[in-house]
Scaffold this motif. Sequence first.
Motif, PDB file in Angstrom:
ATOM      1  N   LEU A 180       1.904   1.392  -0.585  1.00 24.37           N
ATOM      2  CA  LEU A 180       2.564   1.744   0.667  1.00 24.37           C
ATOM      3  C   LEU A 180       3.055   0.527   1.431  1.00 24.37           C
ATOM      4  CD1 LEU A 180       1.275   4.526   0.014  1.00 24.37           C
ATOM      5  CD2 LEU A 180       0.978   4.824   2.474  1.00 24.37           C
ATOM      6  N   ALA A 181       2.628  -0.667   1.022  1.00 26.37           N
ATOM      7  CA  ALA A 181       3.080  -1.890   1.682  1.00 26.37           C
ATOM      8  C   ALA A 181       4.167  -2.603   0.890  1.00 26.37           C
ATOM      9  CB  ALA A 181       1.899  -2.837   1.907  1.00 26.37           C
ATOM     10  N   ARG A 206      16.523 -10.951  -3.177  1.00 27.86           N
ATOM     11  CA  ARG A 206      15.829  -9.717  -2.835  1.00 27.86           C
ATOM     12  C   ARG A 206      15.437  -9.750  -1.369  1.00 27.86           C
ATOM     13  NH1 ARG A 206       9.714  -8.355  -3.919  1.00 27.86           N
ATOM     14  NH2 ARG A 206       9.585  -6.390  -2.780  1.00 27.86           N
ATOM     15  N   LEU A 207      15.765  -8.685  -0.641  1.00 35.28           N
ATOM     16  CA  LEU A 207      15.361  -8.487   0.749  1.00 35.28           C
ATOM     17  C   LEU A 207      14.687  -7.133   0.851  1.00 35.28           C
ATOM     18  CD1 LEU A 207      18.632  -9.659   2.553  1.00 35.28           C
ATOM     19  CD2 LEU A 207      16.509 -10.974   2.309  1.00 35.28           C
ATOM     20  N   GLY A 208      13.537  -7.068   1.524  1.00 36.80           N
ATOM     21  CA  GLY A 208      12.829  -5.806   1.640  1.00 36.80           C
ATOM     22  C   GLY A 208      12.171  -5.655   2.994  1.00 36.80           C
ATOM     23  N   LEU A 209      12.012  -4.401   3.428  1.00 38.10           N
ATOM     24  CA  LEU A 209      11.370  -4.106   4.708  1.00 38.10           C
ATOM     25  C   LEU A 209      10.562  -2.819   4.563  1.00 38.10           C
ATOM     26  CD1 LEU A 209      11.124  -4.979   7.703  1.00 38.10           C
ATOM     27  CD2 LEU A 209      13.013  -3.407   8.193  1.00 38.10           C
ATOM     28  N   VAL A 210       9.328  -2.850   5.064  1.00 37.43           N
ATOM     29  CA  VAL A 210       8.433  -1.693   5.042  1.00 37.43           C
ATOM     30  C   VAL A 210       7.926  -1.432   6.450  1.00 37.43           C
ATOM     31  CG1 VAL A 210       6.284  -0.720   4.134  1.00 37.43           C
ATOM     32  CG2 VAL A 210       7.702  -2.179   2.677  1.00 37.43           C
ATOM     33  N   TRP A 211       7.939  -0.170   6.859  1.00 34.50           N
ATOM     34  CA  TRP A 211       7.354   0.239   8.133  1.00 34.50           C
ATOM     35  C   TRP A 211       6.241   1.226   7.845  1.00 34.50           C
ATOM     36  CZ3 TRP A 211       9.513   4.473  11.818  1.00 34.50           C
ATOM     37  CH2 TRP A 211       8.670   4.576  12.935  1.00 34.50           C
ATOM     38  N   ARG A 212       5.004   0.819   8.143  1.00 30.44           N
ATOM     39  CA  ARG A 212       3.854   1.699   7.976  1.00 30.44           C
ATOM     40  C   ARG A 212       3.802   2.658   9.160  1.00 30.44           C
ATOM     41  NH1 ARG A 212       0.023  -0.256   4.255  1.00 30.44           N
ATOM     42  NH2 ARG A 212      -0.929   1.800   4.549  1.00 30.44           N
ATOM     43  N   VAL A 213       4.483   3.792   9.024  1.00 26.88           N
ATOM     44  CA  VAL A 213       4.517   4.775  10.102  1.00 26.88           C
ATOM     45  C   VAL A 213       3.101   5.208  10.463  1.00 26.88           C
ATOM     46  CG1 VAL A 213       5.410   7.028  10.807  1.00 26.88           C
ATOM     47  CG2 VAL A 213       6.753   5.561   9.289  1.00 26.88           C
ATOM     48  N   GLY A 231      13.504   4.758   1.012  1.00 26.77           N
ATOM     49  CA  GLY A 231      12.718   5.945   0.732  1.00 26.77           C
ATOM     50  C   GLY A 231      11.445   6.001   1.525  1.00 26.77           C
ATOM     51  N   VAL A 232      10.555   6.890   1.091  1.00 28.35           N
ATOM     52  CA  VAL A 232       9.280   7.100   1.762  1.00 28.35           C
ATOM     53  C   VAL A 232       8.180   7.175   0.719  1.00 28.35           C
ATOM     54  CG1 VAL A 232       9.677   9.610   1.752  1.00 28.35           C
ATOM     55  CG2 VAL A 232       8.008   8.618   3.336  1.00 28.35           C
ATOM     56  N   LYS A 233       7.015   6.609   1.037  1.00 32.44           N
ATOM     57  CA  LYS A 233       5.837   6.670   0.189  1.00 32.44           C
ATOM     58  C   LYS A 233       4.691   7.250   0.991  1.00 32.44           C
ATOM     59  CE  LYS A 233       7.149   2.478  -2.373  1.00 32.44           C
ATOM     60  NZ  LYS A 233       6.719   1.132  -2.808  1.00 32.44           N
ATOM     61  N   THR A 234       3.824   8.019   0.307  1.00 38.65           N
ATOM     62  CA  THR A 234       2.692   8.633   0.991  1.00 38.65           C
ATOM     63  C   THR A 234       1.423   8.495   0.167  1.00 38.65           C
ATOM     64  OG1 THR A 234       2.840  10.848   0.027  1.00 38.65           O
ATOM     65  CG2 THR A 234       4.289  10.373   1.908  1.00 38.65           C
ATOM     66  N   ALA A 235       0.299   8.598   0.879  1.00 44.19           N
ATOM     67  CA  ALA A 235      -1.020   8.722   0.252  1.00 44.19           C
ATOM     68  C   ALA A 235      -1.800   9.716   1.100  1.00 44.19           C
ATOM     69  CB  ALA A 235      -1.721   7.376   0.184  1.00 44.19           C
ATOM     70  N   LEU A 236      -1.363  10.972   1.079  1.00 42.23           N
ATOM     71  CA  LEU A 236      -1.860  12.011   1.970  1.00 42.23           C
ATOM     72  C   LEU A 236      -3.181  12.605   1.472  1.00 42.23           C
ATOM     73  CD1 LEU A 236       1.565  13.818   2.517  1.00 42.23           C
ATOM     74  CD2 LEU A 236       0.481  12.145   4.041  1.00 42.23           C
ATOM     75  N   LEU A 237      -3.785  13.432   2.343  1.00 45.50           N
ATOM     76  CA  LEU A 237      -5.020  14.154   2.019  1.00 45.50           C
ATOM     77  C   LEU A 237      -6.114  13.193   1.573  1.00 45.50           C
ATOM     78  CD1 LEU A 237      -3.463  17.152   0.036  1.00 45.50           C
ATOM     79  CD2 LEU A 237      -3.994  17.018   2.479  1.00 45.50           C
ATOM     80  N   GLY A 238      -6.267  12.124   2.367  1.00 48.51           N
ATOM     81  CA  GLY A 238      -7.285  11.142   2.025  1.00 48.51           C
ATOM     82  C   GLY A 238      -6.978  10.373   0.762  1.00 48.51           C
ATOM     83  N   LEU A 257      -3.073  12.772  -2.636  1.00 48.31           N
ATOM     84  CA  LEU A 257      -1.675  13.035  -2.976  1.00 48.31           C
ATOM     85  C   LEU A 257      -0.874  11.761  -2.760  1.00 48.31           C
ATOM     86  CD1 LEU A 257       0.708  14.850  -3.709  1.00 48.31           C
ATOM     87  CD2 LEU A 257       0.837  15.526  -1.296  1.00 48.31           C
ATOM     88  N   GLN A 258      -0.471  11.134  -3.855  1.00 43.79           N
ATOM     89  CA  GLN A 258       0.308   9.904  -3.798  1.00 43.79           C
ATOM     90  C   GLN A 258       1.721  10.215  -4.263  1.00 43.79           C
ATOM     91  OE1 GLN A 258      -0.458   6.453  -6.538  1.00 43.79           O
ATOM     92  NE2 GLN A 258      -1.268   5.569  -4.665  1.00 43.79           N
ATOM     93  N   SER A 259       2.714   9.874  -3.439  1.00 41.44           N
ATOM     94  CA  SER A 259       4.086  10.238  -3.785  1.00 41.44           C
ATOM     95  C   SER A 259       5.046   9.144  -3.373  1.00 41.44           C
ATOM     96  CB  SER A 259       4.485  11.555  -3.100  1.00 41.44           C
ATOM     97  OG  SER A 259       4.559  11.379  -1.690  1.00 41.44           O
ATOM     98  N   SER A 260       6.230   9.185  -3.985  1.00 43.51           N
ATOM     99  CA  SER A 260       7.298   8.249  -3.647  1.00 43.51           C
ATOM    100  C   SER A 260       8.630   8.951  -3.834  1.00 43.51           C
ATOM    101  CB  SER A 260       7.233   7.007  -4.548  1.00 43.51           C
ATOM    102  OG  SER A 260       8.332   6.149  -4.308  1.00 43.51           O
ATOM    103  N   LEU A 261       9.506   8.828  -2.842  1.00 43.14           N
ATOM    104  CA  LEU A 261      10.866   9.351  -2.934  1.00 43.14           C
ATOM    105  C   LEU A 261      11.819   8.199  -2.636  1.00 43.14           C
ATOM    106  CD1 LEU A 261      12.349  12.653  -1.622  1.00 43.14           C
ATOM    107  CD2 LEU A 261      13.463  10.492  -1.033  1.00 43.14           C
TER     108      LEU A 261
END
Length: 712
Positions: free
Chosen positions: A59-60, A468-475, A516-523, A526-530
Amino acid sequence: MIRKMIVGLSLSAATIASGALAMEPGEDGSGDDIIVTGRVAKLYRVEETASGKMPTEPLASSQAITVLTADLIADQGARDAQDLYRNISGVSFFSYAGVTARGFRQQENFYDGLRGDPYIGFAVPQLFNIERVEFLKGPAGMLYGQSAPGGLFNYVTKKPSQTFSASARMVAGTGDRYGAQAEVTGPVNDVVSLRGGAFFEDRDLPRTFAGNRSLLLDAGATFDLGIARLTTQAWRIEQDLAANRLRGIAVDADGHFLANRRWNHNEPSDFLDLRSTALQAKLEIEPTDNLKLDIAGRRIDASEKQKYHEPITLLDKNGDGRFDAVARQYRDQYRGTKSWSFGGNAVWSAAISDGVSNRVLAGFDYSTEDATSTASQLTGRATAAMGLPCPLDFANPVYRACDPARYAMPAATTTLSETRRNGFYLLNELTLGRLVAVAGIRTDSFEDVAIAANGTRTGFKGRDETYRLGLVWRVRDDVSLFGQYATSFEPQSAAAQDPRAGGPFAPTTGDMMEGGVKTALLGGRLQSSLSVYRIKRQNLLQADPRGDPEGDGINNSVAFGEVTSKGVDVDIAADLTDNWVLTLTYAYNDTRVTKSTTPANGNITNVVAGGRFANAPRNKLGFWTRYQIPAAGLAFALGGDYVSKRISLSNQPVNPYFIFDGSITWARGPWDVRLRVDNILDKTYAASGFNDRGGHFPGEPRSAFVEVGYRF
């Protein structure tokens, strides 16, 4: 016949018995670039990656990366790289070890972060000594140099461990398949740990007369020197493929095979043999808590011999307007490769203040490859003739009608090539609270030389830069938004740099914008990436519409083309319950020529009429689900692979397919038994398209095997 087998033996047995064993980075002795952590009930989850050659929580990270863990590889009974593509969104089979990745053909593989593949030519990487497989999506030029813009494979090998484990397995299945493998690793003392492994398998392939006999030996030693650790490894690969090299089977205008899917254009005496030896060493040093250094090197000495019949012209022998046979060409070929590859990295990290930290990566790589190619070929006629390859019918093929030992082969010609690559890169990662910003730059030098049979040398050298340039926002802690811009380059081949053909030419370049968006839901269950992306590939080499303006007898080329790839990737790994896991991948892609020298867009490699790319599906879906009953020691698994309609290099339709595989596993104590069935519904389908005379590559018919394993 059957292509799938088990790797990651001790991990596989432990997984079946109790879920997935906890493993922290470095416990397996690897400490490599991309680290995967499995946990109980989180069987296929990825806890940490080092996608930028720095350990990073998914997620980072601003990069989209798929990591196939040892648990997943073992559960799917994967034998070689082709067995894994369903697990990577945007990746589908093209030919041999080549894939289509985000619309572009990709053929180069890295091992342990170093350039150089022990499986040269037309061999497919085997998985016996592979711990995990990584696929970095999009241009990876800033970290790895020359590469295709669709993505990059990195195979991470098994290393010696200070924890003892040993296992042995035997396999038997349809197609006269039999084999065995064994591996052991553990400490000699507190300083030295060793690993050894051996794999052998013999099996019939689905095509007539075709077979695969493979031997792989693997050894390693790790020396823990306190602040430093040295790991040395050696691999020996021997692969004998009977009645190979395999092309496809010709199809009609609707993409249906003109012969039985087991038809083979080769004679029983044809073969393809691979011999490869690799030696590798890596030194890791951690002088302080915030500084890590590593340097690695690898030597590969490989050769591939093949004698086979190539389909050369489709024939309509009875004049009914339908092709019913093929004229063949006999080829006697040898490829030899000697290569060196080196790389080094330094990672410095510092906590500046609360919520503010910085990491810096500096590195280099250098590689050389000297290749020899010797070839002789003889073309047959539409009718049988003494001393020439005879034609072969589709419906009623008659083998051994002509004897290759009696062919009047012309003298062989030998060509040489020399390739040199070196690069230096610098990347900075700054964390400000919930924001992570990454910026990197790399400079590369390259030199390619082709030496023709007459001694003529054609060479080209140059430089290029990638970024390479990258940016992540941990919502939130379990949700992040990411975006990146990355570039790539690929030098034109040395043979294409002939000044008489308009050369030299600048490299093909690529750039990508992705978000895109990445998640690690439900503790974290559920790990996902779009991901949504747009890739542009520019300066592609194609035929000059003026032909030969200088009148020197050689048609010119021009570097002008542009191709744009747009798409969406979705990857999900979910623990539905403590005993039920699911992985799901989906990809949509549209790759089109956006600039060309001709309206037909037919001069760019892998592009056919209308600007469409060969073997680039619009839609691709893959899934794998596994349910276990711990009390009974049972696990049931089912997987599916869907690929939508494509076109071949000859603009023939490659029809969509949806196939299913499954397995049942029983484990008790140190024993485990797995029954695996592939292509359960026995569907006839084309895995990919080639050209009209070479046909489509048929997918494998239904097959099954039983594998028995024991952990010591």
